[in-house]
Design a protein around this motif. Structure first.
Motif, mmCIF file in Angstrom:
data_model
loop_
_atom_site.group_PDB
_atom_site.id
_atom_site.type_symbol
_atom_site.label_atom_id
_atom_site.label_comp_id
_atom_site.label_asym_id
_atom_site.label_seq_id
_atom_site.Cartn_x
_atom_site.Cartn_y
_atom_site.Cartn_z
ATOM 1 N N LEU A 6 33.446 15.318 65.382
ATOM 2 C CA LEU A 6 32.849 16.142 64.637
ATOM 3 C C LEU A 6 32.391 17.344 65.105
ATOM 4 C CD1 LEU A 6 30.939 15.537 61.264
ATOM 5 C CD2 LEU A 6 29.451 16.318 63.501
ATOM 6 N N TYR A 7 32.213 18.494 64.676
ATOM 7 C CA TYR A 7 31.569 19.930 65.205
ATOM 8 C C TYR A 7 30.746 20.539 64.158
ATOM 9 C CZ TYR A 7 35.839 19.939 68.208
ATOM 10 O OH TYR A 7 36.854 19.690 68.822
ATOM 11 N N LEU A 8 29.768 20.853 64.326
ATOM 12 C CA LEU A 8 28.746 21.639 63.733
ATOM 13 C C LEU A 8 28.660 23.076 64.343
ATOM 14 C CD1 LEU A 8 25.623 19.499 62.897
ATOM 15 C CD2 LEU A 8 26.811 20.679 61.058
ATOM 16 N N PHE A 9 29.220 24.163 63.638
ATOM 17 C CA PHE A 9 28.850 25.291 64.083
ATOM 18 C C PHE A 9 27.905 26.199 63.193
ATOM 19 C CE2 PHE A 9 33.233 24.122 65.437
ATOM 20 C CZ PHE A 9 33.157 24.708 66.701
ATOM 21 N N ASP A 10 27.140 27.349 63.745
ATOM 22 C CA ASP A 10 26.425 28.226 62.952
ATOM 23 C C ASP A 10 27.400 29.454 62.377
ATOM 24 O OD1 ASP A 10 26.501 29.908 65.246
ATOM 25 O OD2 ASP A 10 24.353 29.700 65.507
ATOM 26 N N ARG A 11 26.824 30.419 61.801
ATOM 27 C CA ARG A 11 27.392 31.493 61.419
ATOM 28 C C ARG A 11 27.892 32.491 62.731
ATOM 29 N NH1 ARG A 11 25.332 34.771 57.514
ATOM 30 N NH2 ARG A 11 24.242 33.025 56.593
ATOM 31 N N ASN A 12 27.693 32.308 63.547
ATOM 32 C CA ASN A 12 27.716 33.090 64.875
ATOM 33 C C ASN A 12 28.839 32.496 65.687
ATOM 34 O OD1 ASN A 12 26.252 35.153 63.959
ATOM 35 N ND2 ASN A 12 24.538 34.235 64.815
ATOM 36 N N GLY A 13 29.389 31.143 65.379
ATOM 37 C CA GLY A 13 30.297 30.595 66.215
ATOM 38 C C GLY A 13 29.591 29.478 67.430
ATOM 39 N N VAL A 14 28.503 29.477 67.402
ATOM 40 C CA VAL A 14 27.636 28.732 68.307
ATOM 41 C C VAL A 14 27.715 27.159 67.740
ATOM 42 C CG1 VAL A 14 25.525 28.048 69.339
ATOM 43 C CG2 VAL A 14 26.128 30.525 68.883
ATOM 44 N N CYS A 15 28.157 26.202 68.651
ATOM 45 C CA CYS A 15 28.537 24.976 68.283
ATOM 46 C C CYS A 15 26.946 24.305 68.664
ATOM 47 C CB CYS A 15 29.559 24.250 69.289
ATOM 48 S SG CYS A 15 29.736 22.691 69.010
ATOM 49 N N LEU A 16 26.557 23.912 67.243
ATOM 50 C CA LEU A 16 25.221 23.301 67.386
ATOM 51 C C LEU A 16 24.946 21.798 67.835
ATOM 52 C CD1 LEU A 16 24.117 24.753 63.934
ATOM 53 C CD2 LEU A 16 23.617 25.554 66.454
ATOM 54 N N HIS A 17 26.265 21.037 67.342
ATOM 55 C CA HIS A 17 26.361 19.676 67.838
ATOM 56 C C HIS A 17 27.953 19.376 67.811
ATOM 57 C CE1 HIS A 17 25.297 15.419 67.693
ATOM 58 N NE2 HIS A 17 26.426 15.341 66.906
ATOM 59 N N TYR A 18 28.057 18.401 68.630
ATOM 60 C CA TYR A 18 29.356 17.790 68.741
ATOM 61 C C TYR A 18 29.291 16.238 69.126
ATOM 62 C CZ TYR A 18 33.998 16.542 70.715
ATOM 63 O OH TYR A 18 35.153 15.940 70.776
ATOM 64 N N SER A 19 29.972 15.465 68.431
ATOM 65 C CA SER A 19 30.103 14.035 68.508
ATOM 66 C C SER A 19 31.633 13.549 68.447
ATOM 67 C CB SER A 19 29.381 13.157 67.341
ATOM 68 O OG SER A 19 28.113 13.545 67.407
ATOM 69 N N GLU A 20 31.757 12.415 69.345
ATOM 70 C CA GLU A 20 33.079 12.020 69.357
ATOM 71 C C GLU A 20 33.042 10.346 69.059
ATOM 72 O OE1 GLU A 20 35.080 12.209 73.262
ATOM 73 O OE2 GLU A 20 35.341 14.432 73.328
ATOM 74 N N TRP A 21 34.028 9.959 68.483
ATOM 75 C CA TRP A 21 34.069 8.402 68.004
ATOM 76 C C TRP A 21 35.473 7.728 68.855
ATOM 77 C CZ3 TRP A 21 31.667 11.848 64.809
ATOM 78 C CH2 TRP A 21 30.565 11.539 64.785
ATOM 79 N N HIS A 22 36.630 8.095 67.958
ATOM 80 C CA HIS A 22 37.742 7.649 68.645
ATOM 81 C C HIS A 22 38.636 8.698 68.895
ATOM 82 C CE1 HIS A 22 36.580 4.135 65.800
ATOM 83 N NE2 HIS A 22 36.612 3.661 66.953
ATOM 84 N N ARG A 23 38.234 9.554 69.863
ATOM 85 C CA ARG A 23 39.166 10.675 70.294
ATOM 86 C C ARG A 23 40.258 10.097 71.587
ATOM 87 N NH1 ARG A 23 37.305 16.843 72.036
ATOM 88 N NH2 ARG A 23 39.602 17.436 72.400
ATOM 89 N N LYS A 24 41.344 10.201 71.264
ATOM 90 C CA LYS A 24 42.245 9.513 72.379
ATOM 91 C C LYS A 24 42.453 10.513 73.562
ATOM 92 C CE LYS A 24 44.077 6.212 69.199
ATOM 93 N NZ LYS A 24 45.145 5.689 68.472
ATOM 94 N N LYS A 25 42.483 11.933 73.189
ATOM 95 C CA LYS A 25 43.110 12.897 74.050
ATOM 96 C C LYS A 25 41.893 13.935 74.041
ATOM 97 C CE LYS A 25 47.093 15.870 75.158
ATOM 98 N NZ LYS A 25 46.733 17.120 74.861
ATOM 99 N N GLN A 26 41.666 14.170 75.373
ATOM 100 C CA GLN A 26 40.696 15.331 75.469
ATOM 101 C C GLN A 26 41.711 16.556 75.852
ATOM 102 O OE1 GLN A 26 37.475 14.992 75.555
ATOM 103 N NE2 GLN A 26 37.785 12.788 74.909
ATOM 104 N N ALA A 27 40.966 17.586 75.510
ATOM 105 C CA ALA A 27 41.739 18.847 75.530
ATOM 106 C C ALA A 27 41.976 19.341 76.893
ATOM 107 C CB ALA A 27 40.662 20.161 74.919
ATOM 108 N N GLY A 28 41.065 18.951 77.832
ATOM 109 C CA GLY A 28 41.790 19.339 79.526
ATOM 110 C C GLY A 28 40.995 20.789 79.928
ATOM 111 N N ILE A 29 39.992 21.149 78.938
ATOM 112 C CA ILE A 29 39.193 22.505 79.147
ATOM 113 C C ILE A 29 37.737 21.879 78.883
ATOM 114 C CG2 ILE A 29 41.237 23.979 78.524
ATOM 115 C CD1 ILE A 29 39.645 24.220 75.939
ATOM 116 N N PRO A 30 36.980 22.906 79.709
ATOM 117 C CA PRO A 30 35.271 22.496 79.475
ATOM 118 C C PRO A 30 35.154 22.518 77.834
ATOM 119 C CG PRO A 30 35.815 24.380 81.100
ATOM 120 C CD PRO A 30 37.066 23.925 80.374
ATOM 121 N N LYS A 31 34.206 21.790 77.688
ATOM 122 C CA LYS A 31 33.555 21.599 76.055
ATOM 123 C C LYS A 31 33.507 23.179 75.602
ATOM 124 C CE LYS A 31 33.963 17.369 75.085
ATOM 125 N NZ LYS A 31 35.312 16.933 74.659
#
Length: 145
Positions: A6-31
């Motif tokens: 789950l991602y929460l973004f503000d109107r300017n694209g700032v990620c206010l919150h990120y949570s993971e539960w059952h994510r099997k594959k990571q993006a391979g780049i910094p968050k």
């Protein structure tokens, strides 16, 4: 069925919150890069959908799916964007995303004078209540993974 993240973004694209539960594959780049890519993709999809729709889109963009996951999207009048990735078996969850925004984010972050707006959410109460809520959803499977 399950929830991946789950991602929460503000109107300017700032990620206010990120949570993971059952994510099997990571993006391979910094968050931070992942957050920028996700926000950019959402911005592009919303623009595309609004321009290409043959009908007046009252609710706008709500979800899309690939062969592996489904992305659910909810945007508030204030520009907060709630994005949840689930597996393909999960149906419409607009009410779930609205609850996360109104009952959790607004009540535990916006109305909390100790939580500065426009910055990453640092509230442990918000994080724990969000985690409990997501784990209580009928489509969240504790055995996924």
């Amino acid at each position: 069925m399950t929830v991946h993240n789950l991602y929460l973004f503000d109107r300017n694209g700032v990620c206010l919150h990120y949570s993971e539960w059952h994510r099997k594959k990571q993006a391979g780049i910094p968050k931070e890069e992942e957050f920028k890519l996700m926000y950019g993709m959402l911005f592009s999809i919303r623009s595309f959908v609004s321009k290409m729709s043959p009908l007046d889109m009252k609710d706008g963009f709500l979800a899309f799916q690939t062969s592996r996951y489904k992305l659910h999207y909810y945007e508030t009048p204030t520009g907060i964007k709630v994005v949840m990735n689930t597996d393909l078996g999960v149906g419409p969850i607009r009410d779930v995303l609205h609850h996360i925004y109104s009952a959790l984010y607004v009540e535990l972050v916006v109305k909390n004078p100790l939580c500065p707006l426009g910055q990453t959410v640092q509230s442990e109460l918000f994080r724990s209540r969000l985690d409990s809520y997501v784990r209580s959803l009928s489509f969240f499977s504790a055995r996924a993974g």
